[in-house]
Design a protein around this motif. Structure first.
Motif, PDB file in Angstrom:
ATOM      1  N   THR A  65     -15.289 -25.852   1.762  1.00 50.66           N
ATOM      2  CA  THR A  65     -15.705 -24.737   2.619  1.00 50.66           C
ATOM      3  C   THR A  65     -15.455 -23.400   1.935  1.00 50.66           C
ATOM      4  OG1 THR A  65     -15.231 -26.035   4.599  1.00 50.66           O
ATOM      5  CG2 THR A  65     -15.349 -23.647   4.870  1.00 50.66           C
ATOM      6  N   ALA A  66     -14.283 -23.253   1.314  1.00 54.35           N
ATOM      7  CA  ALA A  66     -13.967 -22.008   0.613  1.00 54.35           C
ATOM      8  C   ALA A  66     -14.930 -21.775  -0.546  1.00 54.35           C
ATOM      9  CB  ALA A  66     -12.529 -22.039   0.111  1.00 54.35           C
ATOM     10  N   THR A  67     -15.229 -22.828  -1.300  1.00 54.49           N
ATOM     11  CA  THR A  67     -16.150 -22.712  -2.430  1.00 54.49           C
ATOM     12  C   THR A  67     -17.542 -22.313  -1.956  1.00 54.49           C
ATOM     13  OG1 THR A  67     -14.907 -24.382  -3.633  1.00 54.49           O
ATOM     14  CG2 THR A  67     -17.136 -23.959  -4.397  1.00 54.49           C
ATOM     15  N   GLY A  72     -21.799 -18.445  -1.413  1.00 52.63           N
ATOM     16  CA  GLY A  72     -22.771 -17.766  -0.560  1.00 52.63           C
ATOM     17  C   GLY A  72     -22.622 -16.263  -0.607  1.00 52.63           C
ATOM     18  N   LEU A  73     -21.389 -15.798  -0.626  1.00 53.14           N
ATOM     19  CA  LEU A  73     -21.142 -14.365  -0.713  1.00 53.14           C
ATOM     20  C   LEU A  73     -21.632 -13.821  -2.045  1.00 53.14           C
ATOM     21  CD1 LEU A  73     -19.852 -11.820   0.505  1.00 53.14           C
ATOM     22  CD2 LEU A  73     -17.716 -12.513  -0.576  1.00 53.14           C
ATOM     23  N   ALA A  74     -21.326 -14.529  -3.122  1.00 52.81           N
ATOM     24  CA  ALA A  74     -21.756 -14.094  -4.446  1.00 52.81           C
ATOM     25  C   ALA A  74     -23.275 -14.110  -4.560  1.00 52.81           C
ATOM     26  CB  ALA A  74     -21.128 -14.986  -5.519  1.00 52.81           C
ATOM     27  N   ALA A  75     -23.921 -15.135  -4.013  1.00 44.85           N
ATOM     28  CA  ALA A  75     -25.381 -15.213  -4.056  1.00 44.85           C
ATOM     29  C   ALA A  75     -26.005 -14.080  -3.255  1.00 44.85           C
ATOM     30  CB  ALA A  75     -25.848 -16.566  -3.530  1.00 44.85           C
ATOM     31  N   GLY A  76     -25.432 -13.765  -2.116  1.00 44.55           N
ATOM     32  CA  GLY A  76     -25.956 -12.676  -1.294  1.00 44.55           C
ATOM     33  C   GLY A  76     -25.817 -11.335  -1.974  1.00 44.55           C
ATOM     34  N   MET A  77     -24.711 -11.131  -2.659  1.00 43.20           N
ATOM     35  CA  MET A  77     -24.498  -9.869  -3.364  1.00 43.20           C
ATOM     36  C   MET A  77     -25.456  -9.765  -4.536  1.00 43.20           C
ATOM     37  SD  MET A  77     -20.371  -9.711  -3.292  1.00 43.20           S
ATOM     38  CE  MET A  77     -20.207  -8.069  -3.943  1.00 43.20           C
ATOM     39  N   THR A  78     -25.683 -10.839  -5.250  1.00 41.93           N
ATOM     40  CA  THR A  78     -26.578 -10.838  -6.400  1.00 41.93           C
ATOM     41  C   THR A  78     -28.019 -10.637  -5.948  1.00 41.93           C
ATOM     42  OG1 THR A  78     -25.111 -12.333  -7.552  1.00 41.93           O
ATOM     43  CG2 THR A  78     -27.332 -12.155  -8.409  1.00 41.93           C
ATOM     44  N   ALA A  79     -28.422 -11.339  -4.896  1.00 38.50           N
ATOM     45  CA  ALA A  79     -29.796 -11.252  -4.421  1.00 38.50           C
ATOM     46  C   ALA A  79     -30.117  -9.862  -3.907  1.00 38.50           C
ATOM     47  CB  ALA A  79     -30.037 -12.293  -3.324  1.00 38.50           C
ATOM     48  N   VAL A  89     -29.775   1.934  -3.294  1.00 41.01           N
ATOM     49  CA  VAL A  89     -29.005   1.219  -2.286  1.00 41.01           C
ATOM     50  C   VAL A  89     -29.916   0.227  -1.579  1.00 41.01           C
ATOM     51  CG1 VAL A  89     -27.636   1.470  -0.176  1.00 41.01           C
ATOM     52  CG2 VAL A  89     -27.536   3.232  -1.953  1.00 41.01           C
ATOM     53  N   PRO A  90     -29.493  -1.030  -1.470  1.00 39.50           N
ATOM     54  CA  PRO A  90     -30.333  -2.005  -0.755  1.00 39.50           C
ATOM     55  C   PRO A  90     -30.468  -1.638   0.723  1.00 39.50           C
ATOM     56  CG  PRO A  90     -28.234  -2.997  -1.420  1.00 39.50           C
ATOM     57  CD  PRO A  90     -28.266  -1.606  -1.974  1.00 39.50           C
ATOM     58  N   ASP A  91     -31.638  -1.911   1.285  1.00 35.32           N
ATOM     59  CA  ASP A  91     -31.898  -1.572   2.684  1.00 35.32           C
ATOM     60  C   ASP A  91     -31.269  -2.570   3.641  1.00 35.32           C
ATOM     61  OD1 ASP A  91     -33.387   0.633   1.962  1.00 35.32           O
ATOM     62  OD2 ASP A  91     -35.248  -0.521   1.844  1.00 35.32           O
ATOM     63  N   ASP A  92     -31.228  -3.813   3.245  1.00 31.55           N
ATOM     64  CA  ASP A  92     -30.741  -4.838   4.157  1.00 31.55           C
ATOM     65  C   ASP A  92     -29.314  -5.227   3.794  1.00 31.55           C
ATOM     66  OD1 ASP A  92     -31.573  -5.864   1.769  1.00 31.55           O
ATOM     67  OD2 ASP A  92     -32.207  -7.782   2.612  1.00 31.55           O
ATOM     68  N   GLY A  93     -28.445  -5.095   4.754  1.00 31.59           N
ATOM     69  CA  GLY A  93     -27.058  -5.501   4.558  1.00 31.59           C
ATOM     70  C   GLY A  93     -26.866  -6.921   5.048  1.00 31.59           C
ATOM     71  N   PRO A  94     -25.634  -7.366   5.081  1.00 35.75           N
ATOM     72  CA  PRO A  94     -25.361  -8.704   5.620  1.00 35.75           C
ATOM     73  C   PRO A  94     -25.811  -8.806   7.071  1.00 35.75           C
ATOM     74  CG  PRO A  94     -23.406  -7.771   4.561  1.00 35.75           C
ATOM     75  CD  PRO A  94     -24.445  -6.696   4.625  1.00 35.75           C
ATOM     76  N   ALA A  95     -26.065  -9.994   7.528  1.00 35.33           N
ATOM     77  CA  ALA A  95     -26.527 -10.218   8.897  1.00 35.33           C
ATOM     78  C   ALA A  95     -25.578  -9.564   9.896  1.00 35.33           C
ATOM     79  CB  ALA A  95     -26.629 -11.714   9.177  1.00 35.33           C
ATOM     80  N   GLY A  96     -26.132  -8.837  10.825  1.00 44.97           N
ATOM     81  CA  GLY A  96     -25.326  -8.208  11.864  1.00 44.97           C
ATOM     82  C   GLY A  96     -24.849  -6.802  11.499  1.00 44.97           C
ATOM     83  N   TYR A  97     -25.196  -6.329  10.293  1.00 45.49           N
ATOM     84  CA  TYR A  97     -24.774  -4.996   9.874  1.00 45.49           C
ATOM     85  C   TYR A  97     -25.993  -4.134   9.605  1.00 45.49           C
ATOM     86  CZ  TYR A  97     -20.154  -6.960   9.166  1.00 45.49           C
ATOM     87  OH  TYR A  97     -18.945  -7.551   9.330  1.00 45.49           O
ATOM     88  N   GLU A  98     -25.841  -2.860   9.810  1.00 49.20           N
ATOM     89  CA  GLU A  98     -26.896  -1.907   9.523  1.00 49.20           C
ATOM     90  C   GLU A  98     -26.357  -0.891   8.533  1.00 49.20           C
ATOM     91  OE1 GLU A  98     -29.413   1.620  11.773  1.00 49.20           O
ATOM     92  OE2 GLU A  98     -28.249   0.201  12.931  1.00 49.20           O
ATOM     93  N   ARG A  99     -27.065  -0.711   7.425  1.00 45.21           N
ATOM     94  CA  ARG A  99     -26.635   0.246   6.426  1.00 45.21           C
ATOM     95  C   ARG A  99     -27.078   1.642   6.854  1.00 45.21           C
ATOM     96  NH1 ARG A  99     -24.633  -0.196   1.557  1.00 45.21           N
ATOM     97  NH2 ARG A  99     -25.136  -2.406   1.429  1.00 45.21           N
TER      98      ARG A  99
END
Length: 103
Positions: A65-67, A72-79, A89-99
């Protein structure tokens, strides 16, 4: 106050070597007691291998689970950063957040 504490304080000031030896003996007895506890735990694992199997499965699941979370976090940051121009600055942040841009 415990009267034996007073006696120990007087003996410590009168005979520091004896007091040191007494503390060493107490520490050695504590170490023996701890070793017995480890041996008791090892004995219970040997007698009940299902318990160690459950422990190993739990630790494995937690590691997986930790891995996956870190991957997933690393992939999201890279993508999110890979598709933008440098410094943009990317327009879309993580789900549930607004930049929100601050000028």
């Amino acid at each position: 106050m415990d009267p034996s504490d007073d006696t120990q304080e007087r003996s410590a000031t009168a005979d520091p070597l004896g007091a040191g030896l007494e503390q060493f003996q107490r520490a050695a007895l504590d170490a023996v007691q701890a070793a017995r506890a480890v041996l008791d735990a090892a004995e219970s694992v040997i007698r009940e291998p299902a318990a160690i199997e459950a422990l190993v499965n739990t630790v494995t699941a937690m590691a997986r689970t930790a891995t996956e979370s870190v991957a997933g976090l690393a992939a999201g940051m890279t993508a999110s950063g890979a598709t933008k121009e440098p410094g943009e600055v990317p327009d879309d942040g993580p789900a549930g957040y607004e930049r929100i841009s601050v000028d």
